[in-house]
Design an enzyme around this catalytic site. Structure first.
Site, PDB file in Angstrom:
ATOM      1  N   HIS A 224       0.876  -1.190   0.000  1.00 23.87           N
ATOM      2  CA  HIS A 224       0.000   0.000   0.000  1.00 23.87           C
ATOM      3  C   HIS A 224       0.911   1.237   0.000  1.00 23.87           C
ATOM      4  CE1 HIS A 224      -3.523   2.384   0.516  1.00 23.87           C
ATOM      5  NE2 HIS A 224      -3.772   2.194   1.800  1.00 23.87           N
ATOM      6  N   HIS A 263      -2.126  -2.061  -9.731  1.00 24.48           N
ATOM      7  CA  HIS A 263      -3.127  -1.483  -8.829  1.00 24.48           C
ATOM      8  C   HIS A 263      -4.338  -2.396  -8.747  1.00 24.48           C
ATOM      9  CE1 HIS A 263      -5.824   1.376  -6.942  1.00 24.48           C
ATOM     10  NE2 HIS A 263      -4.716   1.969  -6.534  1.00 24.48           N
ATOM     11  N   ASP A 320       2.621   5.613  -6.467  1.00 25.44           N
ATOM     12  CA  ASP A 320       3.887   5.576  -5.729  1.00 25.44           C
ATOM     13  C   ASP A 320       5.109   5.589  -6.634  1.00 25.44           C
ATOM     14  OD1 ASP A 320       2.874   5.515  -3.088  1.00 25.44           O
ATOM     15  OD2 ASP A 320       2.203   3.471  -3.436  1.00 25.44           O
TER      16      ASP A 320
HETATM   17  N1  ACO Z   1       5.111  -6.524 -10.139  1.00 27.53           N
HETATM   18  C1  ACO Z   1       5.065  -7.803 -10.607  1.00 27.53           C
HETATM   19  N2  ACO Z   1       3.932  -8.523 -10.683  1.00 27.53           N
HETATM   20  C2  ACO Z   1       2.803  -7.906 -10.282  1.00 27.53           C
HETATM   21  C3  ACO Z   1       2.766  -6.594  -9.813  1.00 27.53           C
HETATM   22  C4  ACO Z   1       3.990  -5.901  -9.746  1.00 27.53           C
HETATM   23  N3  ACO Z   1       4.055  -4.653  -9.265  1.00 27.53           N
HETATM   24  N4  ACO Z   1       1.503  -6.255  -9.481  1.00 27.53           N
HETATM   25  C5  ACO Z   1       0.744  -7.338  -9.743  1.00 27.53           C
HETATM   26  N5  ACO Z   1       1.530  -8.333 -10.228  1.00 27.53           N
HETATM   27  C6  ACO Z   1       1.128  -9.662 -10.642  1.00 27.53           C
HETATM   28  C7  ACO Z   1       1.063 -10.596  -9.445  1.00 27.53           C
HETATM   29  O1  ACO Z   1       2.296 -11.210  -9.206  1.00 27.53           O
HETATM   30  C8  ACO Z   1      -0.013 -11.577  -9.868  1.00 27.53           C
HETATM   31  O2  ACO Z   1       0.579 -12.491 -10.755  1.00 27.53           O
HETATM   32  P1  ACO Z   1       0.064 -14.038 -10.804  1.00 27.53           P
HETATM   33  O3  ACO Z   1      -1.383 -13.958 -11.180  1.00 27.53           O
HETATM   34  O4  ACO Z   1       0.922 -14.632 -11.861  1.00 27.53           O
HETATM   35  O5  ACO Z   1       0.295 -14.580  -9.438  1.00 27.53           O
HETATM   36  C9  ACO Z   1      -0.971 -10.702 -10.670  1.00 27.53           C
HETATM   37  O6  ACO Z   1      -0.212  -9.599 -11.136  1.00 27.53           O
HETATM   38  C10 ACO Z   1      -2.110 -10.177  -9.827  1.00 27.53           C
HETATM   39  O7  ACO Z   1      -1.583  -9.607  -8.637  1.00 27.53           O
HETATM   40  P2  ACO Z   1      -2.480  -9.322  -7.351  1.00 27.53           P
HETATM   41  O8  ACO Z   1      -1.650  -8.798  -6.247  1.00 27.53           O
HETATM   42  O9  ACO Z   1      -3.321 -10.501  -7.052  1.00 27.53           O
HETATM   43  O10 ACO Z   1      -3.496  -8.302  -7.965  1.00 27.53           O
HETATM   44  P3  ACO Z   1      -3.782  -6.818  -7.792  1.00 27.53           P
HETATM   45  O11 ACO Z   1      -3.932  -6.230  -9.137  1.00 27.53           O
HETATM   46  O12 ACO Z   1      -4.957  -6.708  -6.936  1.00 27.53           O
HETATM   47  O13 ACO Z   1      -2.508  -6.149  -7.051  1.00 27.53           O
HETATM   48  C11 ACO Z   1      -1.161  -4.639  -5.907  1.00 27.53           C
HETATM   49  C12 ACO Z   1      -2.478  -4.844  -6.638  1.00 27.53           C
HETATM   50  C13 ACO Z   1      -1.181  -5.402  -4.606  1.00 27.53           C
HETATM   51  C14 ACO Z   1      -1.010  -3.150  -5.620  1.00 27.53           C
HETATM   52  C15 ACO Z   1       0.000  -5.135  -6.800  1.00 27.53           C
HETATM   53  O14 ACO Z   1      -0.074  -4.548  -8.077  1.00 27.53           O
HETATM   54  C16 ACO Z   1       1.371  -4.889  -6.190  1.00 27.53           C
HETATM   55  O15 ACO Z   1       1.809  -5.659  -5.331  1.00 27.53           O
HETATM   56  N6  ACO Z   1       2.074  -3.813  -6.628  1.00 27.53           N
HETATM   57  C17 ACO Z   1       3.374  -3.506  -6.075  1.00 27.53           C
HETATM   58  C18 ACO Z   1       3.240  -2.761  -4.748  1.00 27.53           C
HETATM   59  C19 ACO Z   1       2.710  -1.370  -4.945  1.00 27.53           C
HETATM   60  O16 ACO Z   1       3.197  -0.609  -5.778  1.00 27.53           O
HETATM   61  N7  ACO Z   1       1.725  -0.997  -4.116  1.00 27.53           N
HETATM   62  C20 ACO Z   1       1.116   0.334  -4.140  1.00 27.53           C
HETATM   63  C21 ACO Z   1      -0.261   0.287  -4.740  1.00 27.53           C
HETATM   64  S1  ACO Z   1      -0.989   1.896  -4.821  1.00 27.53           S
HETATM   65  C22 ACO Z   1      -1.401   2.231  -3.217  1.00 27.53           C
HETATM   66  O17 ACO Z   1      -1.769   1.393  -2.465  1.00 27.53           O
HETATM   67  C23 ACO Z   1      -1.238   3.603  -2.754  1.00 27.53           C
END
Ligand code: ACO
Length: 393
Positions: A224, A263, A320
């Site tokens: 987050h 996201h 971010d």
């Molecule tokens: N890098 C690599 N792979 C990613 C990323 C990423 N940044 N984000 C998502 N994925 C991949 C996951 O590994 C997953 O792959 P899989 O299906 O092969 O296992 C797939 O995409 C779905 O990921 P989830 O976490 O289930 O889905 P979601 O879209 O809900 O994720 C999240 C959102 C948690 C923010 C994710 O994109 C993430 O971890 N990003 C990196 C951390 C980040 O930047 N957080 C800030 C978000 S903005 C905020 O909160 C202010």
């Protein structure tokens, strides 16, 4: 209607749990709205004080209302003596988000309104929280560096005053305006993890400060708000990396994430990231940090290419990714960046706590209470026929 709806292990994605009048996201089209206003318009034309007022009260202020609100925030800036004392007792290596979270109940103890259930009292508490979070953050950064605390200056705006308290000198107007725009962009974002945490606590009728402390805890996590600190660490580490494409590929091959990308709601570019990217470019030219900006461009490009190849083209930079270099260019230490996010989002959290407590969007408020399927041991009581599983059975 079934009594139980099974949505396990989904992180509640796509589940609607309440109505809200505060903000709206269209994740497919990259649209973010605060109380009917597009984020692009607010970032270009409004100040954080106007946006905080908008979120709390539901409409933009006129000149007189804005002057009164800004004065109330300025007047509330001073920290109660016991809060300043307790900050000085924290271990030097304490994380800023932990210190910020710990300061919230301390602030509650000095707030004459904290146990009131009256809406005006909640607006006054919100005003004090918006005023005091920046003071706590700047004070802690100076205390941990062995420097004297710099007290607020009533002649300075919200953003100017924060940079003044942090760095000890009045900032250039470009920097102050850039920070103010960042505060506008981060101020609210519907039912994100920290806002949901604040609403959930508020739904128990706990006081506003308890809800805000919970939100700060949720924001600190690296998936987050904590992502901005991870982004800047990554970009600084990659400044001397020649083959960023290889670095990105190897990270994804190992199943690791590229921080600042992806996201839960946006499946296209986050509109805040578009704004912050432009700002990062401008500030990099102003501060001579083009290297850092170029590294962020190269990481973005390499990551987008890799995601495309892996059938994950909806993963794009989030708020971010470019806020991290922007904050860095303002002289904000990496581990303080999530606290800057909190100093803006507190306006949204307070608005949501008020909406939740006073049922402003959906009538009578209800205590959040989901269910879980029990998959642990049984005790044999109350007619339960399950036997505890023991080793060797
Ligand atoms: N890098 C690599 N792979 C990613 C990323 C990423 N940044 N984000 C998502 N994925 C991949 C996951 O590994 C997953 O792959 P899989 O299906 O092969 O296992 C797939 O995409 C779905 O990921 P989830 O976490 O289930 O889905 P979601 O879209 O809900 O994720 C999240 C959102 C948690 C923010 C994710 O994109 C993430 O971890 N990003 C990196 C951390 C980040 O930047 N957080 C800030 C978000 S903005 C905020 O909160 C202010």
């Amino acid at each position: 209607m079934p009594h139980t709806v099974r949505i396990k292990n989904t992180g509640l994605r796509g589940v609607t749990v309440a109505d809200t009048k505060i903000s709206f996201i269209d994740g497919d089209r990259g649209i973010l709205i605060y109380r009917g206003f597009r984020i692009e318009d607010l970032a270009a034309h409004a100040t954080f004080m106007e946006v905080a007022y908008l979120l709390l009260k539901g409409a933009l202020p006129d000149n007189r209302e804005l002057a009164t609100f800004s004065d109330n925030v300025k007047r509330a800036r001073g920290l109660p003596r016991h809060v300043e004392k307790s900050l000085k007792c924290c271990p030097q290596n304490a994380k800023p988000m932990d210190v910020l979270q710990a300061s919230i109940p301390m602030l509650a103890m000095a707030d004459p309104d904290f146990s009131s259930e009256d809406k005006d009292a909640h607006i006054r508490m919100a005003t004090r929280l918006i005023a005091r979070l920046p003071v706590v953050i700047a004070a802690w950064d100076r205390i941990r560096k062995g420097q004297d605390i710099i007290h607020p200056d009533d002649n300075l705006s919200h953003a100017e005053n924060f940079l003044y308290m942090l760095h000890g000198s009045s900032p250039e107007q470009t920097m102050a305006r850039a920070l103010d725009v960042c505060l506008v962009l981060h101020a609210d974002h519907t039912f994100n993890a920290s806002t949901f945490a604040s609403r959930q606590v508020a739904s128990t009728r706990a006081h506003m400060y308890s809800a805000i402390a919970a939100a700060i805890g949720a924001l600190s996590g690296s998936l987050h708000g904590g992502a901005n600190t991870e982004v800047i660490k990554m970009l600084l580490e990659l400044k001397n990396e020649r083959n960023i494409n290889r670095w990105v590929k190897s990270r994804l091959d190992k199943g690791e994430r590229i921080m600042g990308m992806g996201h839960a709601v946006y499946k296209t570019t986050d509109p805040r990231a578009t704004f912050l990217k432009k700002m990062a470019k401008e500030l990099s030219e102003l501060t001579g940090n083009q290297d850092l900006y170029n590294v962020s461009l190269r990481v973005e490009e390499a990551a987008l290419q890799e995601f495309e190849k892996r059938g994950k083209s909806t993963i794009k930079p989030n708020v971010d990714f470019y806020s991290a270099p922007v904050y860095y260019m303002m002289g904000i230490p990496p581990d303080l960046m999530t606290a800057i996010f909190a100093m803006s989002r507190v306006a949204g959290w307070c608005a949501h706590v008020i909406e939740e407590k006073f049922g402003e969007a959906q009538g009578k408020p209800a205590l959040y209470r989901p269910q879980a399927d029990y998959v642990g041991e049984y005790c044999g009581l109350m007619g339960c026929t399950y036997k505890p599983r023991r080793k060797g059975n």
